[in-house]
Scaffold this motif. Structure first.
Motif, PDB file in Angstrom:
ATOM      1  N   TYR A 176       0.562  -1.147  -0.237  1.00  0.00           N
ATOM      2  CA  TYR A 176      -0.073  -0.091  -0.004  1.00  0.00           C
ATOM      3  C   TYR A 176       0.891   1.137   0.073  1.00  0.00           C
ATOM      4  N   GLU A 177       1.668   1.257   0.653  1.00  0.00           N
ATOM      5  CA  GLU A 177       2.640   2.220   0.651  1.00  0.00           C
ATOM      6  C   GLU A 177       3.963   2.435  -0.744  1.00  0.00           C
ATOM      7  N   GLY A 178       3.449   1.631  -0.952  1.00  0.00           N
ATOM      8  CA  GLY A 178       4.642   1.495  -2.453  1.00  0.00           C
ATOM      9  C   GLY A 178       3.904   1.883  -3.276  1.00  0.00           C
ATOM     10  N   TRP A 179       2.120   2.023  -3.589  1.00  0.00           N
ATOM     11  CA  TRP A 179       1.413   2.576  -4.433  1.00  0.00           C
ATOM     12  C   TRP A 179       1.417   4.159  -3.731  1.00  0.00           C
ATOM     13  N   ARG A 180       1.296   3.950  -2.824  1.00  0.00           N
ATOM     14  CA  ARG A 180       1.286   5.873  -2.349  1.00  0.00           C
ATOM     15  C   ARG A 180       1.912   6.851  -2.626  1.00  0.00           C
ATOM     16  N   GLN A 181       3.268   5.705  -2.877  1.00  0.00           N
ATOM     17  CA  GLN A 181       4.357   6.695  -3.394  1.00  0.00           C
ATOM     18  C   GLN A 181       4.897   7.478  -4.297  1.00  0.00           C
ATOM     19  N   GLN A 182       4.134   5.986  -5.305  1.00  0.00           N
ATOM     20  CA  GLN A 182       4.223   6.198  -6.819  1.00  0.00           C
ATOM     21  C   GLN A 182       3.184   7.108  -7.132  1.00  0.00           C
ATOM     22  N   LEU A 183       2.079   7.030  -6.672  1.00  0.00           N
ATOM     23  CA  LEU A 183       1.014   8.304  -6.904  1.00  0.00           C
ATOM     24  C   LEU A 183       1.902   9.750  -6.825  1.00  0.00           C
ATOM     25  N   LEU A 184       2.530   9.550  -5.305  1.00  0.00           N
ATOM     26  CA  LEU A 184       2.116  10.995  -5.200  1.00  0.00           C
ATOM     27  C   LEU A 184       3.757  11.491  -5.596  1.00  0.00           C
ATOM     28  N   ALA A 185       4.951  10.907  -6.690  1.00  0.00           N
ATOM     29  CA  ALA A 185       5.897  11.258  -7.257  1.00  0.00           C
ATOM     30  C   ALA A 185       4.813  10.886  -8.536  1.00  0.00           C
ATOM     31  N   ALA A 186       3.975  10.162  -8.965  1.00  0.00           N
ATOM     32  CA  ALA A 186       3.600  10.485 -10.355  1.00  0.00           C
ATOM     33  C   ALA A 186       2.800  11.765 -10.740  1.00  0.00           C
ATOM     34  N   ARG A 187       2.313  12.827  -9.327  1.00  0.00           N
ATOM     35  CA  ARG A 187       2.104  13.665  -9.005  1.00  0.00           C
ATOM     36  C   ARG A 187       2.669  15.196  -9.585  1.00  0.00           C
ATOM     37  N   GLY A 188       3.661  14.268  -8.429  1.00  0.00           N
ATOM     38  CA  GLY A 188       4.987  15.823  -8.249  1.00  0.00           C
ATOM     39  C   GLY A 188       4.680  15.696  -9.558  1.00  0.00           C
ATOM     40  N   GLU A 189       5.088  14.615 -10.571  1.00  0.00           N
ATOM     41  CA  GLU A 189       5.650  14.890 -11.680  1.00  0.00           C
ATOM     42  C   GLU A 189       4.763  15.880 -13.092  1.00  0.00           C
ATOM     43  N   MET A 190       3.076  15.475 -12.243  1.00  0.00           N
ATOM     44  CA  MET A 190       2.394  16.279 -13.553  1.00  0.00           C
ATOM     45  C   MET A 190       2.436  18.129 -13.236  1.00  0.00           C
ATOM     46  N   GLU A 191       2.827  18.357 -11.869  1.00  0.00           N
ATOM     47  CA  GLU A 191       2.690  19.732 -11.100  1.00  0.00           C
ATOM     48  C   GLU A 191       3.733  20.436 -11.555  1.00  0.00           C
ATOM     49  N   ALA A 192       4.891  19.268 -11.722  1.00  0.00           N
ATOM     50  CA  ALA A 192       6.348  20.140 -12.077  1.00  0.00           C
ATOM     51  C   ALA A 192       5.838  20.667 -13.678  1.00  0.00           C
ATOM     52  N   LEU A 193       4.832  20.224 -14.023  1.00  0.00           N
ATOM     53  CA  LEU A 193       4.933  20.300 -15.316  1.00  0.00           C
ATOM     54  C   LEU A 193       3.659  21.134 -15.986  1.00  0.00           C
ATOM     55  N   ILE A 194       2.984  21.616 -14.445  1.00  0.00           N
ATOM     56  CA  ILE A 194       1.754  22.563 -14.385  1.00  0.00           C
ATOM     57  C   ILE A 194       2.277  23.692 -14.640  1.00  0.00           C
ATOM     58  N   ASP A 195       3.474  23.724 -13.483  1.00  0.00           N
ATOM     59  CA  ASP A 195       3.706  25.151 -12.507  1.00  0.00           C
ATOM     60  C   ASP A 195       4.929  25.454 -13.602  1.00  0.00           C
ATOM     61  N   PHE A 196       6.105  24.364 -14.398  1.00  0.00           N
ATOM     62  CA  PHE A 196       6.877  24.787 -15.307  1.00  0.00           C
ATOM     63  C   PHE A 196       6.783  24.704 -16.365  1.00  0.00           C
TER      64      PHE A 196
END
Ligand code: GDP
Length: 521
Positions: A176-196
């Motif tokens: 479960y924690e692995g999945w959560r980290q994976q989703l957070l990382a994916a979301r981070g990448e997407m947000e970087a894309l949005i911001d920059f």
């Protein structure tokens, strides 16, 4: 033999010291009092004045003294004191176990002495679940392990115990924690894309990024599906298999239940429609926990007995209510036992198999059912075979895949009986039922870890997969419209929050509430 002066541990966590009786209350050979927190050593010194404290993970035999008495009042002799030094202990804090004589007065005396020991921080009796809560807070256990612990402690039948020990909560928590980290990382990448994205060059276009994340999400969704189906099986073992006994009045439902229970569990009566309320009995059947509901007999006014001229049936208000409840119960159950019985035709014109069409319908639409024909003692084997052939052709395709067992709740299948050791065939019926239980709850070896998935986890996983579905939906290009990356990232955040509630970690606002629910149990 194990005395050695060791410096007091400094792990305090800023907590009170808690203590509790860890064994069941009542008279016993020994009782174990557990203490956790920074005050352990001070309590030790007060109870065992002048004695070296046992070193980490060693036990010492000690006489325990009343801490407030100046005359060395003995509380217990030959107590076993075991010390565990933080942080590698069950709670992550200093822990001490006092194994004392299990008489209620000894236990009471020791328990009342502990808060009277002179300590530099408060000492109090533990709240329910508080040792485990501290273990969780000090990262000694994750929430999946806490729930597994609860399953182990409440296991009453062999299969519950197996489910509790086979379900590998460590693996689950990590997954479960692995999945959560994976989703957070994916979301981070997407947000970087949005911001920059406007002022920086990115290797991936939004579409490329989305498609690579979608691939990960698809794999995750498949695993979640496995977890969900395993959880259902594990739940059947833990909460028990709910079985409804259905059939017309007088078919022998109560008699069968009594046969199964081996004691009077519900009233056997000749008067039709007496089992109006539902009687539930929880049983351990070869290690499987089962709850039997003995329901009101089902009968219908319009079609009393298809194809036969029998007296019309009139159903009163109370019986009607009983029937309604029986149907409701049947719809909630995991397995239906549909009972029919061998009954005499009017005027001594032979026998027929009496069944209720509604029961057969319910059984055929249920996910699991067993058809049982009772009172087979009334007929010779040949005659019974003829009637069974008629019965099968009447019931026909509806019950094609449903096992059919003939039984007698009376002493023996007097006329048609074949097996002296199992005269009424009840033992055989139970064997058939256990086969069904195995099919309902079994998991292939490689999926046994997943037996630990709890109902609470399953609900959150299912909410998580809905958010992931929404994410995939958003990621699809529709009519040339580009996906909204902000919305897609939000779906990932919601999915990760569901997982945070599963593991009890993370910053989702309601995690604290989740912990309350779990530790209350
Ligand atoms: P329920 O209304 O379905 O719960 O039926 P009961 O268990 O109360 O049984 C109704 C009647 O059938 C009682 O008189 C029982 O003694 C009788 N009965 C139950 N099982 C058998 C059986 O296997 N053989 C015979 N001959 N009578 C039975």
């Amino acid at each position: 033999s194990t005395q050695s002066p060791r410096p007091s541990s400094t792990h305090t966590n800023g907590n009170d010291t808690i203590y509790a009786l860890s064994t069941a209350p009542g008279r016993a050979g020994i009782a174990i009092v557990r203490i956790s927190g920074p005050g352990c050593l001070e309590i030790y010194s007060a109870l065992c004045p002048g004695k070296w404290n046992p070193k980490h993970r060693y036990a010492g035999v000690r006489t325990l003294y009343d801490p407030s008495s100046t005359t060395l009042n003995i509380l217990d002799t030959d107590a076993l004191v075991i010390r565990f030094e933080a942080p590698k202990t069950v709670t992550g804090e200093d822990v001490m176990e006092l194994h004392v004589h299990g008489g209620p007065a000894t236990v009471k005396a020791v328990l009342s002495a502990i808060p009277r020991c002179k300590t530099s921080s408060p000492v109090r009796y533990a709240e329910p679940g508080e040792f485990t809560r501290r273990a969780f807070e000090n990262n000694r256990l994750d929430l999946a392990q806490v729930e597994a612990l609860s399953d182990t402690l409440s296991a009453e039948t062999e299969q519950q115990r197996r489910a509790a020990v086979r379900g590998n909560s460590k693996v689950l928590g990590r997954t479960y924690e692995g999945w959560r980290q994976q989703l957070l990382a994916a979301r981070g990448e997407m947000e970087a894309l949005i911001d920059f994205s406007e002022d920086q060059h990115f290797d991936e276009s939004p579409a490329e990024l989305l498609s690579s994340i979608s691939a990960q999400v698809n794999t995750m969704l498949q695993s979640i599906e496995h977890h969900e189906s395993a959880s259902h099986r594990g739940e059947l073992l833990k909460r028990g298999i709910r079985i409804s006994l259905l059939g017309p009045p007088n078919a022998g439902k109560s008699s069968l239940l009594n046969q199964i229970v081996g004691r009077e569990a519900s009233i056997v009566s000749q008067e039709a429609g007496t089992t109006r309320d539902i009687v539930e009995v929880s049983l351990d059947i070869r290690g499987y926990l089962c709850t039997f509901a003995d329901t009101a007999g089902l009968r219908t006014e319009s079609t009393p007995h298809p194809g036969r001229k029998l007296e019309p049936v009139v159903i009163g208000v109370i019986e009607r209510e009983g029937i309604r409840r029986a149907k409701e119960k049947a719809s909630e159950s995991d397995l239906i036992i549909a009972l029919a019985s061998v009954e005499p035709l009017p005027h001594g014109k032979g026998w027929y198999i009496h069944y209720d069409a509604e029961t057969i319908n319910l059984a055929s639409s249920a996910s699991r059912a067993v058809l049982v024909v009772n009172k087979c003692d009334r007929l010779s084997k040949d005659k019974l075979m003829d009637l069974l052939a008629d019965f099968k052709s009447e019931v026909g395709a509806k019950a094609d895949n449903t096992p059919l067992v003939t039984i007698s709740c009376h002493d023996a299948l007097e006329k048609s009986g074949v097996n002296e050791k199992d005269p009424g065939n009840i033992h055989y019926l139970m064997t058939q039922l256990v086969e069904v239980f195995k099919n309902m709850t079994g998991l292939p070896m490689e999926m046994q870890d997943l037996l630990g998935v709890t109902e609470r986890q399953r609900q959150l996983l299912s909410a998580c997969s809905e958010h992931l579905d929404d994410f995939l939906e958003e990621g699809k290009e529709r009519d040339g419209r580009e996906c909204d990356i902000v919305v897609a990232a939000e779906h990932l955040r919601s999915a990760a929050n569901c997982l945070a509630r599963v593991t009890g970690r993370g910053d989702a606002g309601d995690v604290e509430e989740v912990l309350g629910v779990v530790f209350e149990k």
